[in-house]
Design a protein around this motif. Structure first.
Motif, PDB file in Angstrom:
ATOM      1  N   ASP A 142      -8.260  -0.681  -0.858  1.00  0.00           N
ATOM      2  CA  ASP A 142      -7.115  -1.780  -0.545  1.00  0.00           C
ATOM      3  C   ASP A 142      -6.579  -1.533   0.949  1.00  0.00           C
ATOM      4  N   LEU A 160      -7.296  -4.594   3.881  1.00  0.00           N
ATOM      5  CA  LEU A 160      -6.062  -5.500   4.227  1.00  0.00           C
ATOM      6  C   LEU A 160      -5.875  -5.243   5.788  1.00  0.00           C
ATOM      7  N   VAL A 167      -6.615  -8.575  -1.204  1.00  0.00           N
ATOM      8  CA  VAL A 167      -6.508  -7.908   0.196  1.00  0.00           C
ATOM      9  C   VAL A 167      -7.711  -8.564   0.913  1.00  0.00           C
ATOM     10  N   ARG A 180       0.383 -13.077   1.247  1.00  0.00           N
ATOM     11  CA  ARG A 180      -0.695 -11.970   0.516  1.00  0.00           C
ATOM     12  C   ARG A 180       0.095 -10.961   0.723  1.00  0.00           C
ATOM     13  N   PHE A 213       0.962  -7.914  -2.054  1.00  0.00           N
ATOM     14  CA  PHE A 213       0.415  -6.857  -2.166  1.00  0.00           C
ATOM     15  C   PHE A 213       1.412  -5.676  -1.886  1.00  0.00           C
ATOM     16  N   TYR A 248       3.480  -4.927  -4.788  1.00  0.00           N
ATOM     17  CA  TYR A 248       2.758  -4.208  -5.710  1.00  0.00           C
ATOM     18  C   TYR A 248       2.282  -2.507  -5.318  1.00  0.00           C
ATOM     19  N   GLN A 249       2.193  -2.494  -3.912  1.00  0.00           N
ATOM     20  CA  GLN A 249       1.911  -1.020  -3.725  1.00  0.00           C
ATOM     21  C   GLN A 249       3.103  -0.128  -3.589  1.00  0.00           C
ATOM     22  N   THR A 262      -3.662 -12.208  -8.365  1.00  0.00           N
ATOM     23  CA  THR A 262      -2.533 -11.073  -8.705  1.00  0.00           C
ATOM     24  C   THR A 262      -2.631 -10.339  -9.916  1.00  0.00           C
ATOM     25  N   LEU A 283      -4.403  -6.768 -10.084  1.00  0.00           N
ATOM     26  CA  LEU A 283      -3.493  -5.657  -9.470  1.00  0.00           C
ATOM     27  C   LEU A 283      -3.132  -4.717 -10.564  1.00  0.00           C
TER      28      LEU A 283
END
Lengths: 241, 200
Positions: free
Chosen positions: A18, A22, A85, A98, A102, A105-106, A163, A166
Protein backbone atom coordinates in the motif's frame (compact mmCIF):
# COMPACT_ATOMS: atom_id res chain seq x y z
CA UNK A 1 5.09 -17.57 2.28
CA UNK A 2 4.15 -20.71 4.10
CA UNK A 3 1.40 -21.41 6.61
CA UNK A 4 3.95 -21.15 9.40
CA UNK A 5 4.89 -17.57 8.52
CA UNK A 6 4.35 -15.41 11.64
CA UNK A 7 1.47 -12.90 11.47
CA UNK A 8 3.72 -9.85 11.66
CA UNK A 9 5.48 -11.02 8.52
CA UNK A 10 2.22 -11.72 6.70
CA UNK A 11 1.01 -8.23 7.59
CA UNK A 12 4.16 -6.52 6.31
CA UNK A 13 3.55 -7.28 2.64
CA UNK A 14 0.04 -5.85 2.07
CA UNK A 15 0.76 -2.83 4.28
CA UNK A 16 4.16 -2.28 2.69
CA UNK A 17 2.70 -2.57 -0.81
CA UNK A 18 0.00 0.00 0.00
CA UNK A 19 2.70 2.42 1.10
CA UNK A 20 5.08 1.78 -1.81
CA UNK A 21 2.46 2.01 -4.55
CA UNK A 22 0.85 5.20 -3.24
CA UNK A 23 4.32 6.66 -2.75
CA UNK A 24 5.13 5.98 -6.41
CA UNK A 25 1.85 7.49 -7.61
CA UNK A 26 2.47 10.66 -5.58
CA UNK A 27 6.01 10.79 -6.94
CA UNK A 28 4.57 10.99 -10.46
CA UNK A 29 3.47 14.55 -9.59
CA UNK A 30 7.10 15.70 -9.38
CA UNK A 31 7.44 18.47 -11.95
CA UNK A 32 3.69 18.57 -12.63
CA UNK A 33 2.04 19.79 -9.42
CA UNK A 34 -0.18 22.90 -9.61
CA UNK A 35 2.02 25.01 -7.31
CA UNK A 36 5.51 24.61 -5.88
CA UNK A 37 4.32 24.22 -2.27
CA UNK A 38 2.04 21.40 -3.31
CA UNK A 39 4.77 19.68 -5.26
CA UNK A 40 6.89 19.71 -2.13
CA UNK A 41 3.98 18.52 0.02
CA UNK A 42 3.18 15.58 -2.26
CA UNK A 43 6.85 14.61 -2.42
CA UNK A 44 7.07 14.73 1.38
CA UNK A 45 4.02 12.50 1.81
CA UNK A 46 5.50 10.14 -0.79
CA UNK A 47 8.76 10.06 1.17
CA UNK A 48 6.99 9.20 4.43
CA UNK A 49 5.18 6.36 2.64
CA UNK A 50 8.41 5.12 1.07
CA UNK A 51 9.95 5.03 4.54
CA UNK A 52 7.02 2.95 5.77
CA UNK A 53 7.42 0.52 2.88
CA UNK A 54 11.15 0.13 3.55
CA UNK A 55 10.62 -0.54 7.25
CA UNK A 56 7.93 -3.13 6.48
CA UNK A 57 9.90 -4.82 3.69
CA UNK A 58 12.87 -5.09 6.06
CA UNK A 59 10.73 -7.48 8.14
CA UNK A 60 10.47 -9.73 5.09
CA UNK A 61 14.17 -9.98 4.32
CA UNK A 62 14.38 -13.64 5.35
CA UNK A 63 11.33 -14.64 3.33
CA UNK A 64 11.41 -12.48 0.21
CA UNK A 65 14.88 -10.96 0.03
CA UNK A 66 16.14 -7.40 -0.09
CA UNK A 67 14.01 -4.25 -0.30
CA UNK A 68 14.97 -3.83 -3.94
CA UNK A 69 14.04 -7.40 -4.83
CA UNK A 70 10.67 -6.99 -3.14
CA UNK A 71 9.89 -3.69 -4.82
CA UNK A 72 11.40 -4.20 -8.25
CA UNK A 73 11.46 -7.88 -9.06
CA UNK A 74 7.97 -9.09 -8.21
CA UNK A 75 5.31 -9.53 -10.86
CA UNK A 76 1.97 -7.74 -10.75
CA UNK A 77 0.10 -10.68 -9.20
CA UNK A 78 2.50 -10.82 -6.26
CA UNK A 79 1.60 -7.30 -5.09
CA UNK A 80 -1.01 -7.27 -2.32
CA UNK A 81 -1.83 -3.54 -2.19
CA UNK A 82 -5.44 -2.44 -2.22
CA UNK A 83 -6.73 -1.24 -5.59
CA UNK A 84 -7.39 2.29 -4.29
CA UNK A 85 -3.70 3.22 -4.06
CA UNK A 86 -2.88 2.07 -7.59
CA UNK A 87 -5.54 4.28 -9.20
CA UNK A 88 -3.97 6.86 -11.53
CA UNK A 89 -3.43 10.41 -10.28
CA UNK A 90 -6.03 11.86 -12.64
CA UNK A 91 -6.53 15.56 -11.98
CA UNK A 92 -5.47 17.14 -8.68
CA UNK A 93 -8.93 16.51 -7.19
CA UNK A 94 -8.54 12.78 -7.86
CA UNK A 95 -5.18 12.74 -6.10
CA UNK A 96 -6.58 14.65 -3.11
CA UNK A 97 -9.64 12.41 -2.74
CA UNK A 98 -7.54 9.25 -3.10
CA UNK A 99 -5.29 10.57 -0.32
CA UNK A 100 -8.26 11.49 1.84
CA UNK A 101 -9.79 8.04 1.47
CA UNK A 102 -6.48 6.28 2.14
CA UNK A 103 -5.10 8.39 5.01
CA UNK A 104 -8.47 8.32 6.80
CA UNK A 105 -8.08 4.53 6.69
CA UNK A 106 -4.36 4.27 7.44
CA UNK A 107 -4.33 6.53 10.49
CA UNK A 108 -6.82 4.57 12.66
CA UNK A 109 -5.42 1.28 11.29
CA UNK A 110 -1.89 2.14 12.47
CA UNK A 111 -3.33 3.41 15.75
CA UNK A 112 -4.88 -0.02 16.27
CA UNK A 113 -1.67 -1.82 15.27
CA UNK A 114 0.59 0.24 17.54
CA UNK A 115 1.10 -2.53 20.11
CA UNK A 116 2.02 -5.21 17.56
CA UNK A 117 3.80 -3.34 14.75
CA UNK A 118 6.96 -1.37 15.66
CA UNK A 119 6.50 0.98 12.71
CA UNK A 120 2.89 1.87 13.56
CA UNK A 121 3.53 4.08 16.59
CA UNK A 122 5.89 6.20 14.57
CA UNK A 123 3.96 6.30 11.30
CA UNK A 124 0.62 7.15 12.89
CA UNK A 125 1.86 10.64 13.81
CA UNK A 126 3.07 11.29 10.28
CA UNK A 127 -0.12 9.98 8.72
CA UNK A 128 -2.07 12.47 10.88
CA UNK A 129 -0.40 15.22 8.82
CA UNK A 130 -1.21 13.45 5.52
CA UNK A 131 -4.84 13.17 6.51
CA UNK A 132 -4.99 16.77 7.65
CA UNK A 133 -3.48 17.91 4.35
CA UNK A 134 -6.00 15.92 2.30
CA UNK A 135 -8.90 17.24 4.42
CA UNK A 136 -7.83 20.85 3.96
CA UNK A 137 -7.66 20.41 0.19
CA UNK A 138 -10.98 18.57 0.03
CA UNK A 139 -12.60 21.53 1.79
CA UNK A 140 -10.99 24.10 -0.48
CA UNK A 141 -11.83 22.23 -3.65
CA UNK A 142 -15.32 21.07 -2.67
CA UNK A 143 -16.25 24.49 -1.31
CA UNK A 144 -14.29 26.38 -3.98
CA UNK A 145 -15.35 27.23 -7.53
CA UNK A 146 -18.04 25.48 -9.53
CA UNK A 147 -15.30 23.77 -11.52
CA UNK A 148 -13.31 22.57 -8.50
CA UNK A 149 -16.51 21.36 -6.84
CA UNK A 150 -17.58 19.40 -9.92
CA UNK A 151 -14.17 17.80 -10.34
CA UNK A 152 -13.92 16.84 -6.69
CA UNK A 153 -17.40 15.32 -6.73
CA UNK A 154 -16.39 13.37 -9.83
CA UNK A 155 -13.33 12.04 -7.99
CA UNK A 156 -15.39 11.04 -4.94
CA UNK A 157 -17.88 9.19 -7.17
CA UNK A 158 -15.16 7.44 -9.19
CA UNK A 159 -13.04 6.29 -6.25
CA UNK A 160 -15.89 5.31 -3.92
CA UNK A 161 -16.14 1.78 -5.26
CA UNK A 162 -12.53 1.05 -4.26
CA UNK A 163 -13.07 1.91 -0.59
CA UNK A 164 -14.95 -1.20 0.52
CA UNK A 165 -11.86 -3.34 0.01
CA UNK A 166 -10.03 -1.41 2.73
CA UNK A 167 -12.16 -3.06 5.41
CA UNK A 168 -12.01 -6.67 4.32
CA UNK A 169 -9.89 -8.53 6.86
CA UNK A 170 -6.28 -9.05 5.79
CA UNK A 171 -4.41 -12.14 6.87
CA UNK A 172 -1.87 -11.34 9.56
CA UNK A 173 -3.29 -7.87 10.26
CA UNK A 174 -4.84 -7.97 13.69
CA UNK A 175 -7.32 -5.09 13.35
CA UNK A 176 -10.93 -4.54 14.44
CA UNK A 177 -12.23 -4.10 10.91
CA UNK A 178 -15.84 -3.15 11.66
CA UNK A 179 -14.77 -0.49 14.10
CA UNK A 180 -12.27 0.78 11.52
CA UNK A 181 -14.96 1.07 8.86
CA UNK A 182 -17.30 2.94 11.19
CA UNK A 183 -14.58 5.38 12.10
CA UNK A 184 -13.71 5.90 8.44
CA UNK A 185 -17.32 6.39 7.47
CA UNK A 186 -17.90 8.99 10.19
CA UNK A 187 -14.70 10.87 9.33
CA UNK A 188 -15.32 10.89 5.58
CA UNK A 189 -18.96 11.97 5.92
CA UNK A 190 -17.89 14.88 8.14
CA UNK A 191 -15.30 16.13 5.64
CA UNK A 192 -17.44 15.63 2.53
CA UNK A 193 -20.42 17.24 4.27
CA UNK A 194 -18.44 20.30 5.27
CA UNK A 195 -16.99 20.56 1.77
CA UNK A 196 -20.49 20.60 0.29
CA UNK A 197 -19.90 17.30 -1.47
CA UNK A 198 -22.39 14.47 -1.75
CA UNK A 199 -21.59 11.08 -0.26
CA UNK A 200 -22.27 8.56 -3.06
CA UNK A 201 -25.21 6.27 -2.41
CA UNK A 202 -23.64 3.43 -4.39
CA UNK A 203 -22.50 0.50 -2.25
CA UNK A 204 -18.90 0.05 -1.16
CA UNK A 205 -19.39 -3.69 -0.82
CA UNK A 206 -21.01 -6.29 -3.04
CA UNK A 207 -21.57 -6.67 -6.76
CA UNK A 208 -20.75 -3.10 -7.90
CA UNK A 209 -17.78 -2.53 -5.68
CA UNK A 210 -14.21 -3.24 -6.72
CA UNK A 211 -11.21 -4.68 -5.01
CA UNK A 212 -9.30 -7.91 -4.98
CA UNK A 213 -5.91 -6.27 -4.66
CA UNK A 214 -5.20 -8.13 -1.45
CA UNK A 215 -5.48 -11.33 -3.51
CA UNK A 216 -3.08 -9.99 -6.12
CA UNK A 217 -5.72 -9.03 -8.67
CA UNK A 218 -5.21 -5.49 -9.91
CA UNK A 219 -6.80 -2.92 -12.19
CA UNK A 220 -5.55 -2.21 -15.69
CA UNK A 221 -3.48 0.92 -14.92
CA UNK A 222 -1.39 -0.96 -12.36
CA UNK A 223 0.58 -3.03 -14.87
CA UNK A 224 1.70 0.08 -16.72
CA UNK A 225 2.66 1.80 -13.48
CA UNK A 226 4.66 -1.21 -12.39
CA UNK A 227 6.46 -1.42 -15.76
CA UNK A 228 7.60 2.16 -15.37
CA UNK A 229 8.51 1.76 -11.71
CA UNK A 230 10.57 -1.40 -12.26
CA UNK A 231 12.06 -0.59 -15.64
CA UNK A 232 15.30 1.00 -14.47
CA UNK A 233 16.13 -1.66 -11.93
CA UNK A 234 15.40 -4.50 -14.32
CA UNK A 235 17.43 -2.89 -17.11
CA UNK A 236 20.49 -2.46 -14.92
CA UNK A 237 20.47 -5.28 -12.39
CA UNK A 238 22.81 -4.73 -9.49
CA UNK A 239 23.70 -1.17 -10.53
CA UNK A 240 24.80 1.15 -7.73
CA UNK A 241 25.82 4.79 -7.44
CA UNK B 1 50.15 10.69 19.40
CA UNK B 2 52.56 9.06 21.79
CA UNK B 3 55.06 6.88 19.94
CA UNK B 4 54.57 4.07 22.42
CA UNK B 5 51.08 3.46 20.94
CA UNK B 6 52.51 2.45 17.61
CA UNK B 7 53.15 -1.08 18.71
CA UNK B 8 49.61 -1.59 19.90
CA UNK B 9 47.94 -3.09 16.85
CA UNK B 10 45.65 -2.06 14.01
CA UNK B 11 44.53 1.27 15.51
CA UNK B 12 48.09 2.55 15.59
CA UNK B 13 48.49 5.65 13.48
CA UNK B 14 44.90 6.81 13.88
CA UNK B 15 44.14 9.78 16.09
CA UNK B 16 43.91 8.69 19.69
CA UNK B 17 40.68 9.26 21.59
CA UNK B 18 41.05 11.58 24.52
CA UNK B 19 40.04 9.67 27.63
CA UNK B 20 37.57 12.43 28.54
CA UNK B 21 35.52 11.96 25.36
CA UNK B 22 33.64 8.69 25.16
CA UNK B 23 32.40 7.14 21.92
CA UNK B 24 28.89 8.24 22.95
CA UNK B 25 29.98 11.85 23.27
CA UNK B 26 31.78 11.73 19.93
CA UNK B 27 28.77 10.21 18.15
CA UNK B 28 26.48 12.75 19.81
CA UNK B 29 28.67 15.63 18.65
CA UNK B 30 28.26 14.72 14.96
CA UNK B 31 26.29 17.52 13.24
CA UNK B 32 22.97 16.73 11.60
CA UNK B 33 23.62 16.49 7.83
CA UNK B 34 20.58 18.61 6.91
CA UNK B 35 20.58 20.99 9.88
CA UNK B 36 24.31 21.23 10.65
CA UNK B 37 23.64 23.83 13.34
CA UNK B 38 22.44 21.09 15.74
CA UNK B 39 24.20 17.90 16.77
CA UNK B 40 22.64 14.43 16.73
CA UNK B 41 22.51 14.48 20.54
CA UNK B 42 20.70 17.82 20.54
CA UNK B 43 18.26 16.53 17.94
CA UNK B 44 17.58 13.56 20.21
CA UNK B 45 18.06 10.88 17.54
CA UNK B 46 20.97 9.09 19.21
CA UNK B 47 19.48 6.38 21.37
CA UNK B 48 22.36 4.30 22.69
CA UNK B 49 26.08 3.82 22.18
CA UNK B 50 27.66 0.67 23.57
CA UNK B 51 30.89 -1.19 23.17
CA UNK B 52 29.90 -4.89 23.23
CA UNK B 53 33.59 -5.80 22.87
CA UNK B 54 36.72 -3.66 22.79
CA UNK B 55 36.98 -1.76 19.52
CA UNK B 56 33.48 -2.69 18.39
CA UNK B 57 31.01 0.18 18.83
CA UNK B 58 27.29 -0.31 18.44
CA UNK B 59 25.25 2.85 17.81
CA UNK B 60 21.46 2.94 17.90
CA UNK B 61 19.93 5.75 15.91
CA UNK B 62 16.27 6.65 15.41
CA UNK B 63 14.94 8.65 12.44
CA UNK B 64 12.95 11.86 12.94
CA UNK B 65 10.57 10.78 10.17
CA UNK B 66 10.14 7.27 8.79
CA UNK B 67 11.36 8.24 5.34
CA UNK B 68 14.10 10.61 6.48
CA UNK B 69 16.86 10.26 3.85
CA UNK B 70 19.40 11.85 6.21
CA UNK B 71 19.66 8.68 8.26
CA UNK B 72 22.16 7.16 5.82
CA UNK B 73 24.36 10.26 5.88
CA UNK B 74 24.16 10.25 9.70
CA UNK B 75 25.34 6.64 9.81
CA UNK B 76 28.29 7.40 7.54
CA UNK B 77 29.27 10.48 9.55
CA UNK B 78 29.08 8.61 12.87
CA UNK B 79 31.13 5.74 11.49
CA UNK B 80 33.80 8.13 10.25
CA UNK B 81 33.95 10.05 13.54
CA UNK B 82 34.27 6.91 15.63
CA UNK B 83 36.84 5.31 13.34
CA UNK B 84 38.97 8.43 13.55
CA UNK B 85 38.74 8.07 17.32
CA UNK B 86 40.08 4.55 17.18
CA UNK B 87 37.03 2.30 16.87
CA UNK B 88 37.89 -0.72 14.75
CA UNK B 89 34.35 -1.69 13.90
CA UNK B 90 31.34 0.60 13.97
CA UNK B 91 27.84 -0.74 13.60
CA UNK B 92 24.93 1.71 13.26
CA UNK B 93 21.46 0.29 13.77
CA UNK B 94 18.19 2.08 13.10
CA UNK B 95 15.55 1.64 15.79
CA UNK B 96 11.92 2.73 15.52
CA UNK B 97 10.64 2.23 19.07
CA UNK B 98 9.98 4.25 21.05
CA UNK B 99 9.28 6.66 18.19
CA UNK B 100 11.18 9.93 18.05
CA UNK B 101 9.20 12.98 19.06
CA UNK B 102 9.98 16.65 18.54
CA UNK B 103 9.95 16.78 22.35
CA UNK B 104 13.28 14.91 22.20
CA UNK B 105 15.06 18.01 20.89
CA UNK B 106 17.08 19.45 23.79
CA UNK B 107 16.80 23.01 25.13
CA UNK B 108 20.15 23.79 23.57
CA UNK B 109 18.96 22.30 20.27
CA UNK B 110 15.84 24.51 20.31
CA UNK B 111 17.88 27.60 21.03
CA UNK B 112 20.27 26.83 18.16
CA UNK B 113 17.42 26.14 15.72
CA UNK B 114 15.82 29.51 16.54
CA UNK B 115 19.15 31.30 16.17
CA UNK B 116 19.54 29.58 12.77
CA UNK B 117 16.14 30.95 11.64
CA UNK B 118 14.00 27.84 12.20
CA UNK B 119 11.14 28.13 14.67
CA UNK B 120 11.57 25.23 17.10
CA UNK B 121 8.70 22.80 17.71
CA UNK B 122 6.38 23.61 20.57
CA UNK B 123 6.64 21.25 23.51
CA UNK B 124 4.08 18.68 24.54
CA UNK B 125 3.90 16.85 21.19
CA UNK B 126 4.39 13.47 22.80
CA UNK B 127 1.24 13.80 24.88
CA UNK B 128 -0.77 16.04 22.59
CA UNK B 129 0.23 14.54 19.26
CA UNK B 130 0.67 16.42 15.97
CA UNK B 131 -0.78 19.94 15.85
CA UNK B 132 -3.43 19.78 13.18
CA UNK B 133 -5.27 22.67 11.63
CA UNK B 134 -8.72 21.14 12.07
CA UNK B 135 -11.58 21.51 9.65
CA UNK B 136 -11.95 25.09 8.47
CA UNK B 137 -12.99 26.66 5.18
CA UNK B 138 -9.44 27.65 4.24
CA UNK B 139 -6.08 26.08 4.97
CA UNK B 140 -4.74 29.16 6.71
CA UNK B 141 -5.30 29.69 10.38
CA UNK B 142 -4.64 32.97 12.09
CA UNK B 143 -1.95 32.81 14.72
CA UNK B 144 -3.33 32.18 18.16
CA UNK B 145 -6.80 31.35 16.83
CA UNK B 146 -8.94 28.79 18.59
CA UNK B 147 -8.08 26.02 16.11
CA UNK B 148 -4.40 26.24 16.95
CA UNK B 149 -4.92 26.53 20.66
CA UNK B 150 -7.25 23.59 21.10
CA UNK B 151 -10.32 23.37 23.30
CA UNK B 152 -10.67 25.68 26.30
CA UNK B 153 -9.71 22.96 28.78
CA UNK B 154 -6.38 22.44 27.02
CA UNK B 155 -4.22 25.56 26.84
CA UNK B 156 -2.73 24.13 23.62
CA UNK B 157 0.77 24.52 22.28
CA UNK B 158 0.53 28.32 21.92
CA UNK B 159 1.57 30.38 18.91
CA UNK B 160 4.63 29.77 16.73
CA UNK B 161 6.97 32.72 17.16
CA UNK B 162 8.88 34.27 14.28
CA UNK B 163 12.57 33.36 14.68
CA UNK B 164 13.58 36.71 13.14
CA UNK B 165 11.57 39.29 15.10
CA UNK B 166 9.90 37.19 17.80
CA UNK B 167 6.34 38.12 16.81
CA UNK B 168 3.55 35.67 17.62
CA UNK B 169 1.57 36.82 14.57
CA UNK B 170 2.58 34.11 12.11
CA UNK B 171 0.63 32.20 9.46
CA UNK B 172 1.15 28.75 8.00
CA UNK B 173 1.78 28.86 4.24
CA UNK B 174 2.38 25.17 3.68
CA UNK B 175 2.18 22.14 5.90
CA UNK B 176 5.23 20.58 4.23
CA UNK B 177 8.42 22.50 3.57
CA UNK B 178 12.00 21.78 2.48
CA UNK B 179 11.99 18.57 4.53
CA UNK B 180 9.18 16.40 5.92
CA UNK B 181 9.91 17.59 9.45
CA UNK B 182 9.29 21.27 8.69
CA UNK B 183 6.35 23.51 7.73
CA UNK B 184 6.60 26.83 5.92
CA UNK B 185 5.26 29.92 7.72
CA UNK B 186 5.29 33.67 7.27
CA UNK B 187 5.57 36.36 9.90
CA UNK B 188 2.74 38.91 9.70
CA UNK B 189 4.84 41.49 11.56
CA UNK B 190 8.15 41.47 9.66
CA UNK B 191 6.72 39.66 6.57
CA UNK B 192 9.65 37.22 6.45
CA UNK B 193 8.97 33.59 5.55
CA UNK B 194 10.54 30.96 7.81
CA UNK B 195 10.64 27.23 8.45
CA UNK B 196 8.95 25.75 11.49
CA UNK B 197 10.02 22.40 12.91
CA UNK B 198 6.68 20.54 13.18
CA UNK B 199 5.43 18.92 16.34
CA UNK B 200 5.33 15.14 16.05
Amino acid sequence: MSATTPPATLAALPLGDDALILSHRLGEWAGHAPVLEEEVALANIALDLLGQARALYAELADVLGSEDEIAYLREERAFLNCQLVEQPNGDFAHTVVRQLFFSTYQQPLYAQLTPSLPLAAKAVREVAYHRDHAEQWTLRLGDGTEESHARTQRAVDALWRYTGELFRPVEGVDARWEELEEEWDTGIRAVLGQAGLTVPDSPRHGAWSAGAGRQGVHTEPFGRMLAEMQHLHRSHPGATW
Amino acid sequence: MVTGHLAQGPTAGSRSRSPSRSFAELAGAVPDPELPVVTLAELGVLRRVTEPEPGHVLVELTPTYTGCPAIEAMSTDIEQALREAGAERVEVRTVLTPPWSSDDITEEGRRKLAAYGIAPPREGARTRGPVLVGLSPTHRVRAGSREEQGPASDPGPGPVHCPHCGSAETTELSRFSSTACKALRRCESCREPFDHFKEV
